[in-house]
Design an enzyme around this catalytic site. Structure first.
Site, mmCIF file in Angstrom:
data_model
loop_
_atom_site.group_PDB
_atom_site.id
_atom_site.type_symbol
_atom_site.label_atom_id
_atom_site.label_comp_id
_atom_site.label_asym_id
_atom_site.label_seq_id
_atom_site.Cartn_x
_atom_site.Cartn_y
_atom_site.Cartn_z
ATOM 1 C CD GLU A 403 -1.767 -2.414 1.357
ATOM 2 O OE1 GLU A 403 -2.617 -3.298 1.126
ATOM 3 O OE2 GLU A 403 -0.625 -2.666 1.806
ATOM 4 C CD GLN A 425 -7.984 -7.208 -1.752
ATOM 5 O OE1 GLN A 425 -7.495 -7.801 -0.796
ATOM 6 N NE2 GLN A 425 -7.746 -7.549 -3.011
ATOM 7 C CG ASP A 428 -10.255 -2.733 7.906
ATOM 8 O OD1 ASP A 428 -10.645 -2.859 9.073
ATOM 9 O OD2 ASP A 428 -11.035 -2.707 6.927
ATOM 10 C CG HIS A 470 -11.377 -7.843 6.255
ATOM 11 N ND1 HIS A 470 -10.608 -8.625 7.090
ATOM 12 C CD2 HIS A 470 -10.825 -7.968 5.021
ATOM 13 C CE1 HIS A 470 -9.650 -9.204 6.386
ATOM 14 N NE2 HIS A 470 -9.758 -8.809 5.127
#
Length: 663
Positions: A403, A425, A428, A470
């Protein structure tokens, strides 16, 4: 690092006398400037200095080997980059003195700045992030079909950072024309390289990424210049990354205050015998290229140039503190937009996001989407499904799982002239890109006027049984960071229009989209290019008894609860948390005199605390009751349905509303 006993050898090259003299002049200039700056430091004219004495051959050789419009990403000791690019000395001196004539208006120091005019992007104190930016610029060149390279410096200590590995991996996977240069100078502050890495040479690390790598003598300006010039020519024709380790030594402290007591004296002396300026001058004298008369004239000319520039910098006024200017420089100007709405269609929340992305891709040919699995697979939520067929694999790019590197590459692509959208994605995972967002994206325009044209999409929120990693909604991690814009829509129409507004905005925007609304919520959405306006709240339902101030899923919890109560309650959807619509908040408080702040994130440290504090400070005289906050429990988001329902504030909302009404 042990000193090499081999003397510097400048033989075997094919450079003409003019090039050799140019190399020497560009070596001498930063050396003479540094010697003057050390005196200025002792005199209190400047406050800090990171010396590059003994390392000039790397900066100078690399920069002169490139074309003037190829981007260079610098570190502490790369003064030679700035002087080789002929940055005016008075502006450099003003920068180091914190004067308004510098590049950052006194907002940052030493080499923490950049300039698009000179195609230089300076560092931030966190070592490593600039490498991914260089990869992003190289991506721009490759996609535009421009035969150009970018070049980024890092130190031996910086190669231990995760950003180093992420940037090299991205560049290798995407075959980007970027040259990564390691200035291996023996120490990361006081930590020797023996405690930084276990491989024989830092160049060995390139092998693991499938890229060419080599180790050269960083004190030999001819070797540096020839090597980089040849590699740059090859990469312009056949894009790929290259890693170069330049072996050198830091003969002064990390910065002057730290000293060099931890360095063996004999080691410093051995490397001083290999001084890149002194030894190259001796070689030029031996070959008859440089005469004593010319050297004296050149030295006097540069010293005169330095003194004249210092005098001009000294004449500049000190920085005048002006809060209006500070705030106005936080963001780049937003262009005016024309909305071209078409017929109204009923779309799900998720389809409205996809529709907005498609419209933006059509409106901005230079917009690139980056994210894990977003290409042929269409992303884990299928928002970009079918995009590859319409826009191509270059513009809809699968990324490695890194990331920080991806956000950095997106920023570099934006600096070069493009627009970029990064899909996390799951929201979090943004924690892995935190540094790039809060220290690079957020501060860039304020520091030196460079816009950061990046949107980061964050699928967030609970209620879907996804557990602690998530389900978070982490807007409060970023609302305290000046320079970011933060969007959090609650309807399909806003999901599209505010995404288009975010993508049109040249500033960094974090776009929060609630996963629980993706397929559970539908609504009318105008077709076409329909950007909204950031910073404007929406009155969801008018009322006079109480205001529920909320955003995201909280809007729907409020609507459902209010519908079951026989009370005249107003619901305000903030829509954007930065910039915040203070006028709308005050107007509603003036009407109802009671406020319940509702959000999904945990209570402590949540954005509701900022809202409640602002209302208490600015609207106190309008209130008939204390501002109340309602949020999730102060725990991680649990997995089991019963635990998650207990965690979320929805089930406690009716009680909170009635209690506040009865105060």
């Amino acid at each position: 690092m042990t000193a090499t006993t081999a003397p510097l050898s400048f033989s075997g090259h094919s450079l003409d006398e003019a090039t050799l003299l140019r190399l020497y002049e560009q070596l001498l200039r930063p050396r003479l400037i540094e010697e003057k700056m050390l005196k200025q430091l002792r005199g209190g004219v400047i406050s800090k200095w990171f010396s590059g004495i003994g390392q000039e051959a790397i900066s100078v050789g690399c920069t002169l080997a490139l074309q003037p419009d190829e981007f260079v990403f610098t570190m502490h000791r790369n003064l030679g980059v700035f002087t080789s690019r002929e940055v005016p000395l008075d502006r450099l001196f003003a920068q180091w003195q914190g004067k308004p004539g510098g590049f950052t208006k006194g907002r940052d120091r030493s080499f923490h700045f950049g300039s698009r005019e000179y195609h230089i992007v300076g560092m931030i104190s966190h070592l490593g992030p600039q490498l991914a930016l260089a990869a992003g610029v190289a991506l721009w060149h490759k996609m535009q079909g421009e035969p150009k390279v970018s070049l980024a410096f890092t130190g031996d200590g910086g190669t231990s950072e995760g950003d180093f590995h992420e940037a090299l991996n991205i560049a290798a996977v995407w075959k980007l024309p970027v040259i990564f240069v390691i200035e291996n100078n023996g120490y990361g502050l006081s930590t020797p390289v023996s405690e930084q890495y276990a491989c024989d040479s830092l160049a060995d690390r390139g092998v693991g990424y499938g890229m060419r790598s080599l180790s050269i003598d960083g004190n030999n300006v001819v070797e540096v210049f020839d090597t980089v010039r040849q590699l740059a020519a090859e990469l312009r024709a056949h894009p790929e990354p290259v890693l170069i380790e330049c072996r050198t030594f830091r003969v002064r402290g990390h910065e002057e205050a730290s000293g060099v007591k931890y360095v063996p004296t004999e080691l410093i002396e051995a490397w001083q015998d290999r001084d890149p300026v002194v030894r190259f001058a001796a070689y030029l004298h031996e070959t008859g290229v440089l005469t004593a008369e010319f050297e004296a004239t050149l030295t006097a000319s540069i010293k005169s140039e330095i003194e004249a520039a210092l005098a001009r910098a000294a004449d500049l006024p000190d920085v005048a503190a002006d809060p209006d200017m500070e705030l106005s420089d936080l963001y780049a100007a937003v262009p005016g937009l024309q909305t071209l709405p078409g017929e109204i269609r009923e779309l799900r929340f998720i389809d409205a996001i996809s529709d907005g992305l498609r419209e933006a891709m059509r409106a901005y040919p230079d917009l690139v989407l980056m994210g894990q699995d977003i290409a042929e697979y269409g992303g884990v939520f299928k928002i970009t499904e079918g995009f590859v067929e319409e826009f191509g694999i270059d513009r809809v790019r699968n990324t490695p799982l890194c990331e920080s590197g991806v956000v950095g590459a997106a920023l570099g692509y934006g600096i070069a002239g493009g627009k970029a959208m990064v899909e996390m994605q799951f929201g979090d995972f943004v924690s892995c890109g935190f540094n790039q967002i809060v220290n690079n994206l957020a501060k860039l325009h304020y520091r030196w006027g460079q816009n950061a044209d990046v949107v980061i999409r964050l699928p967030v929120g609970g209620g879907v049984g996804a557990g602690p990693f998530h389900s978070q909604t982490m807007e409060s991690w970023f609302t305290s960071v000046a320079g970011l814009k933060i969007v959090y829509p609650s309807t399909p129409e806003d999901a599209k229009s505010l995404l288009l507004a975010a993508l049109a905005d040249p500033n960094p925007v974090l776009y929060f989209e609630h996963k629980g609304l993706y397929r559970s919520l539908s609504g009318p959405v105008p077709q076409g290019f329909t950007p909204g306006e950031l910073g404007k709240a929406r009155i969801v339902k008018e009322g006079e008894a109480l205001t529920i101030l909320t955003y995201g899923a909280g809007v729907h919890w409020a609507m459902e609860t209010v519908a079951s109560l026989n009370h005249d309650i107003e619901i305000i959807d903030l829509r954007t948390l930065a910039p915040l619509d203070y006028a709308a908040i005050r107007q509603s408080v003036a009407k109802t005199s009671r406020v319940l702040v509702l959000h999904e994130a945990s209570l402590t440290g949540g954005f509701g605390g900022e809202l409640a504090a602002w209302i208490g400070e600015h609207c106190f005289e309008l209130l008939d009751a204390p501002v109340r906050r309602l949020a999730s429990l102060d725990t991680p988001v649990p997995f089991a349905a019963a635990l998650e329902q207990q965690y979320l504030p929805k089930g406690r909302l009716e009680e909170a509303v009635l209690a506040l009404l009865g105060y």
